[in-house]
Design a protein around this motif. Sequence first.
Motif, PDB file in Angstrom:
ATOM      1  N   ASN A   9       0.921  -1.184  -0.201  1.00  0.00           N
ATOM      2  CA  ASN A   9      -0.216   0.180  -0.045  1.00  0.00           C
ATOM      3  C   ASN A   9       0.739   1.322   0.049  1.00  0.00           C
ATOM      4  O   ASN A   9       2.222   1.243   0.031  1.00  0.00           O
ATOM      5  N   THR A  10       0.069   2.480  -0.063  1.00  0.00           N
ATOM      6  CA  THR A  10       0.865   3.545  -0.554  1.00  0.00           C
ATOM      7  C   THR A  10       2.166   4.031   1.047  1.00  0.00           C
ATOM      8  O   THR A  10       3.058   3.684   1.102  1.00  0.00           O
ATOM      9  N   THR A  11       1.145   3.591   1.918  1.00  0.00           N
ATOM     10  CA  THR A  11       2.177   4.191   3.432  1.00  0.00           C
ATOM     11  C   THR A  11       3.509   2.611   3.699  1.00  0.00           C
ATOM     12  O   THR A  11       4.472   3.361   3.565  1.00  0.00           O
ATOM     13  N   ALA A  13       4.979   1.324   0.922  1.00  0.00           N
ATOM     14  CA  ALA A  13       6.018   2.370   0.004  1.00  0.00           C
ATOM     15  C   ALA A  13       6.713   2.749   0.419  1.00  0.00           C
ATOM     16  O   ALA A  13       8.151   3.187  -0.555  1.00  0.00           O
ATOM     17  N   ASP A  14       6.228   4.086   1.087  1.00  0.00           N
ATOM     18  CA  ASP A  14       6.952   5.170   1.296  1.00  0.00           C
ATOM     19  C   ASP A  14       8.174   4.680   2.482  1.00  0.00           C
ATOM     20  O   ASP A  14       8.968   5.217   2.020  1.00  0.00           O
TER      21      ASP A  14
END
Length: 155
Positions: A9-11, A13-14
Amino acid sequence: MKHFDEPLNTTQADQFGRASAALLRQGAQSLSPAIKDRLYAARMKALSLRKPEKVRVQKPVFAGVAGNWTSGSNHVWGTVGWIAPLVVLVFGLIGIAHWQDESRINDIAEVDAALLADDVPPDAYADSGFMAFLKNGPLSDSDSEDSSAQLTPSK
């Protein structure tokens, strides 16, 4: 527990990106200056050989004073491109209206000519198939003689 084939998810990946960048920075600090110079030269060579990207540039479009949409410069063909079909449509509609009027006038003239020539009795005008009779034309002389003989009762 996550499997390797599941997307992050985006978190996540960051977090992965930040951790990777921190590890690369630490590793780059521990490299010798000769290796750093060679890596820098290889990067510059790779960037110089890279093909330039095609960048799509759009012209700004503004509403003109007349309310139509125009681009930065006036293009005659752009204006003609939307006016020409409109002009053709208007002239086409005018032509169709004129043709219908002429057709109606010709039909009325045929009725008047038939009435004045006394080829048709006035009672025929009340018949709904009279216009079809006029369009098909009067019967030929031989046909009219045969039909009149059949229609006339014998005494």
